[in-house]
Motif scaffolding. Sequence first.
Motif, PDB file in Angstrom:
ATOM      1  N   ASP A  46       0.872  -1.177   0.000  1.00 42.87           N
ATOM      2  CA  ASP A  46       0.000   0.000   0.000  1.00 42.87           C
ATOM      3  C   ASP A  46       0.907   1.224   0.000  1.00 42.87           C
ATOM      4  N   GLU A  47       0.357   2.387   0.276  1.00 39.22           N
ATOM      5  CA  GLU A  47       1.137   3.624   0.179  1.00 39.22           C
ATOM      6  C   GLU A  47       2.327   3.638   1.125  1.00 39.22           C
ATOM      7  N   ASN A  48       2.213   2.956   2.255  1.00 35.23           N
ATOM      8  CA  ASN A  48       3.270   3.041   3.265  1.00 35.23           C
ATOM      9  C   ASN A  48       4.029   1.740   3.488  1.00 35.23           C
ATOM     10  N   ASN A  49       3.623   0.668   2.822  1.00 31.50           N
ATOM     11  CA  ASN A  49       4.253  -0.632   3.072  1.00 31.50           C
ATOM     12  C   ASN A  49       4.676  -1.292   1.770  1.00 31.50           C
ATOM     13  N   GLN A  50       5.891  -1.826   1.803  1.00 32.92           N
ATOM     14  CA  GLN A  50       6.430  -2.504   0.641  1.00 32.92           C
ATOM     15  C   GLN A  50       7.131  -3.792   1.070  1.00 32.92           C
ATOM     16  N   LEU A  51       7.299  -4.656   0.095  1.00 36.12           N
ATOM     17  CA  LEU A  51       8.075  -5.875   0.270  1.00 36.12           C
ATOM     18  C   LEU A  51       9.332  -5.742  -0.573  1.00 36.12           C
ATOM     19  N   LEU A  52      10.479  -5.903   0.019  1.00 33.39           N
ATOM     20  CA  LEU A  52      11.738  -5.815  -0.702  1.00 33.39           C
ATOM     21  C   LEU A  52      12.411  -7.176  -0.709  1.00 33.39           C
ATOM     22  N   VAL A  53      12.719  -7.660  -1.889  1.00 31.54           N
ATOM     23  CA  VAL A  53      13.427  -8.935  -2.058  1.00 31.54           C
ATOM     24  C   VAL A  53      14.769  -8.613  -2.701  1.00 31.54           C
ATOM     25  N   HIS A  54      15.852  -9.010  -2.047  1.00 27.43           N
ATOM     26  CA  HIS A  54      17.157  -8.737  -2.636  1.00 27.43           C
ATOM     27  C   HIS A  54      18.107  -9.908  -2.408  1.00 27.43           C
ATOM     28  N   ILE A  55      19.185  -9.892  -3.141  1.00 28.37           N
ATOM     29  CA  ILE A  55      20.228 -10.914  -3.014  1.00 28.37           C
ATOM     30  C   ILE A  55      21.391 -10.332  -2.228  1.00 28.37           C
ATOM     31  N   ASP A  56      21.745 -10.995  -1.130  1.00 29.77           N
ATOM     32  CA  ASP A  56      22.883 -10.556  -0.322  1.00 29.77           C
ATOM     33  C   ASP A  56      24.152 -10.667  -1.174  1.00 29.77           C
ATOM     34  N   PRO A  57      24.874  -9.577  -1.390  1.00 33.80           N
ATOM     35  CA  PRO A  57      26.037  -9.615  -2.286  1.00 33.80           C
ATOM     36  C   PRO A  57      27.175 -10.496  -1.783  1.00 33.80           C
ATOM     37  N   LEU A  58      27.238 -10.747  -0.490  1.00 35.42           N
ATOM     38  CA  LEU A  58      28.329 -11.573   0.055  1.00 35.42           C
ATOM     39  C   LEU A  58      28.003 -13.055   0.036  1.00 35.42           C
ATOM     40  N   THR A  59      26.775 -13.420   0.435  1.00 28.77           N
ATOM     41  CA  THR A  59      26.420 -14.840   0.552  1.00 28.77           C
ATOM     42  C   THR A  59      25.544 -15.330  -0.578  1.00 28.77           C
ATOM     43  N   GLN A  60      24.959 -14.409  -1.354  1.00 25.25           N
ATOM     44  CA  GLN A  60      24.003 -14.738  -2.418  1.00 25.25           C
ATOM     45  C   GLN A  60      22.682 -15.278  -1.876  1.00 25.25           C
ATOM     46  N   VAL A  64      14.206 -11.412   2.265  1.00 22.88           N
ATOM     47  CA  VAL A  64      12.889 -10.779   2.154  1.00 22.88           C
ATOM     48  C   VAL A  64      12.719  -9.835   3.332  1.00 22.88           C
ATOM     49  N   SER A  65      12.391  -8.574   3.055  1.00 23.36           N
ATOM     50  CA  SER A  65      12.211  -7.574   4.107  1.00 23.36           C
ATOM     51  C   SER A  65      10.884  -6.848   3.927  1.00 23.36           C
ATOM     52  N   ALA A  66      10.233  -6.542   5.041  1.00 23.45           N
ATOM     53  CA  ALA A  66       9.039  -5.701   5.042  1.00 23.45           C
ATOM     54  C   ALA A  66       9.485  -4.273   5.319  1.00 23.45           C
ATOM     55  N   VAL A  67       9.024  -3.344   4.500  1.00 27.57           N
ATOM     56  CA  VAL A  67       9.464  -1.960   4.588  1.00 27.57           C
ATOM     57  C   VAL A  67       8.253  -1.062   4.826  1.00 27.57           C
ATOM     58  N   THR A  68       8.313  -0.263   5.899  1.00 30.67           N
ATOM     59  CA  THR A  68       7.268   0.714   6.200  1.00 30.67           C
ATOM     60  C   THR A  68       7.868   2.114   6.097  1.00 30.67           C
ATOM     61  N   SER A  69       7.222   2.976   5.325  1.00 31.30           N
ATOM     62  CA  SER A  69       7.729   4.347   5.175  1.00 31.30           C
ATOM     63  C   SER A  69       6.762   5.318   5.838  1.00 31.30           C
ATOM     64  N   LEU A  70       7.316   6.280   6.567  1.00 28.53           N
ATOM     65  CA  LEU A  70       6.516   7.290   7.241  1.00 28.53           C
ATOM     66  C   LEU A  70       7.345   8.561   7.365  1.00 28.53           C
ATOM     67  N   ASN A  71       6.836   9.634   6.755  1.00 26.71           N
ATOM     68  CA  ASN A  71       7.536  10.924   6.796  1.00 26.71           C
ATOM     69  C   ASN A  71       8.970  10.795   6.287  1.00 26.71           C
ATOM     70  N   SER A  72       9.108  10.102   5.134  1.00 27.02           N
ATOM     71  CA  SER A  72      10.415   9.928   4.469  1.00 27.02           C
ATOM     72  C   SER A  72      11.380   9.074   5.274  1.00 27.02           C
ATOM     73  N   ARG A  73      10.926   8.403   6.295  1.00 23.30           N
ATOM     74  CA  ARG A  73      11.770   7.494   7.070  1.00 23.30           C
ATOM     75  C   ARG A  73      11.318   6.063   6.776  1.00 23.30           C
ATOM     76  N   PHE A  74      12.274   5.139   6.848  1.00 21.02           N
ATOM     77  CA  PHE A  74      11.999   3.753   6.512  1.00 21.02           C
ATOM     78  C   PHE A  74      12.268   2.844   7.704  1.00 21.02           C
ATOM     79  N   ASP A  75      11.297   1.985   7.986  1.00 22.85           N
ATOM     80  CA  ASP A  75      11.489   0.935   8.985  1.00 22.85           C
ATOM     81  C   ASP A  75      11.571  -0.389   8.222  1.00 22.85           C
ATOM     82  N   ILE A  76      12.765  -0.982   8.197  1.00 18.19           N
ATOM     83  CA  ILE A  76      13.006  -2.188   7.410  1.00 18.19           C
ATOM     84  C   ILE A  76      13.207  -3.370   8.360  1.00 18.19           C
TER      85      ILE A  76
END
Length: 538
Positions: A46-60, A64-76
């Motif tokens: 939704d407007e304030n919540n995202q799912l981020l999937v990334h590959i760790d560059p060291l271990t590959q 999966v992280s849940a990301v909440t944004s509020l007032n340009s700040r991110f809680d990951i």
Amino acid sequence: MFHRFLTYSVVGPCLAVCALVCQAAPKPLLTHISENVEIYASHSIDENNQLLVHIDPLTQALVVSAVTSLNSRFDIREQYRSPPPDADVETLCVFQDTQGIGAFVFDARGMASQQYLYLQSNAQWRQVAIRDFSMGGEPEYCMVDNASGQIYIAEEGIGVWQMSVAPESELTRYLSPLELDEDTVSIALISAEKGELSDEMGRVHSFNVKPPDYQRGDLPMLIADGQTDPVQRFGDAADDPAIWVNNETPGRSLIIGTDKKAGLDVFDLNGKRLQHLPIGKVNNVDVRQSVQFGENRMDLAVASNRSGNLLSVFAINGKNRSVMHIGDVSTPLNDIYGLCLYQPEQGLEVLVNDTDGTYLRYALTVAGDTVSASLMEQFNVPSQPEGCVADDKHQQLFYGEEASGIWLRSLAGVQQTSTRIAGLSDSVHADIEGMDIYHVDGKRYLVASSQGNDSYAVYAIDNDFDWLGSFRITADIENGIDGASETDGLAISSVNLGSRYPQGLLVVQDGRNVMPSDKQNFKLVSGSKLAEFIRKHR
């Protein structure tokens, strides 16, 4: 490699399943993970919540992280981190369907992995392997269109590949050739027929979009309740099941299934293999109980055995739930194929066919340790048949002509006339394969596998063979049971088989066994679900 986001907007409650629309992602998001991350995808909840999937560059590892944004700040908050894979990851993309949210991961070996990351059924973050397959080449970018259920994969110097994301779909790829000399930065669909790929130099390449063969969500879904152990051999091996009912203790009934590369398997209702009989390339099998030969009664299974074009006969011992091969009968067929049994008041009859359309009807005799058969009649089908089922009480034979439809023939005498009762349609595709009869509320219903679109058609026998509709068998992801696809044979029991299957059981061969990818097996569906489908659609 390049930095990128694949993001989707979801309207409704958190992680609700609905249509996904691409949108821009806030660029500061990645810097809160690591500036070294190169492979990642974002999924907007939704407007304030995202799912981020990334590959760790060291271990590959996949993270999966849940990301909440509020007032340009991110809680990951990290939700899941996979074990390190066998090879470095080249690219990934996210998909969503009715089961949850998942990802496609492509590695440096040319291998692809499809997996769920979030399960809709229990709102859990959990990595569930769906299937692995060889992609080959050098995939560098991918995008999923959830509305059509298709994935688009850019390969440098080759073009754009397209395939279905449905876990039970055939691994068929379609190529739109393009001369791609630079890294891809985006893929977008312009219309149902056209797509556009943009590279890092700003050039735009158009490509043709192939419409999907069929929509996976266009039919009702019955969730699988169980599955058997895989058969012995890889490839197209499992084929046809039959059900033996333990009349004293129904929950201890048996499933007998063919492995046309290795022999006959015997499973309990939990799907555990109890016995394997390596007696040849058996294709179809059927069971009849309390068969009377003179003063003796016995439970028998008969299978078409392509190792010698034989009828292989088995005795079923109900006391110790064992199956024993007691003999073979030679046939003049060149390529023995489908088979079913018909039980008159005395004895047992075998209906067996050849791929050339020949049907033979035998009267089987078992006397002590001697098995014999006499030919009663021969008839022919216009093209290749296989699946069939006999209704003993009504003296009727239903059989499939794979590329045409379903036929009915009387077994009250010989040299009867066959009548085609059902053909192909937009919903019922070739090949017509396995079939059996299910009884609901005193009425008979014929269920036939429509192999070409991974579905099962239901016909009301007692209502002029009216087609009630078709259904598919889908996965129980939480319990690790995938759905069924490309089904050959099936079997149905309408009787109470214990507390787990009080209204009987549907058993189907699964041509593509996934979650994870493995040898073929048989899927089990409660008769209660089949009865509910019939009552709703009749």
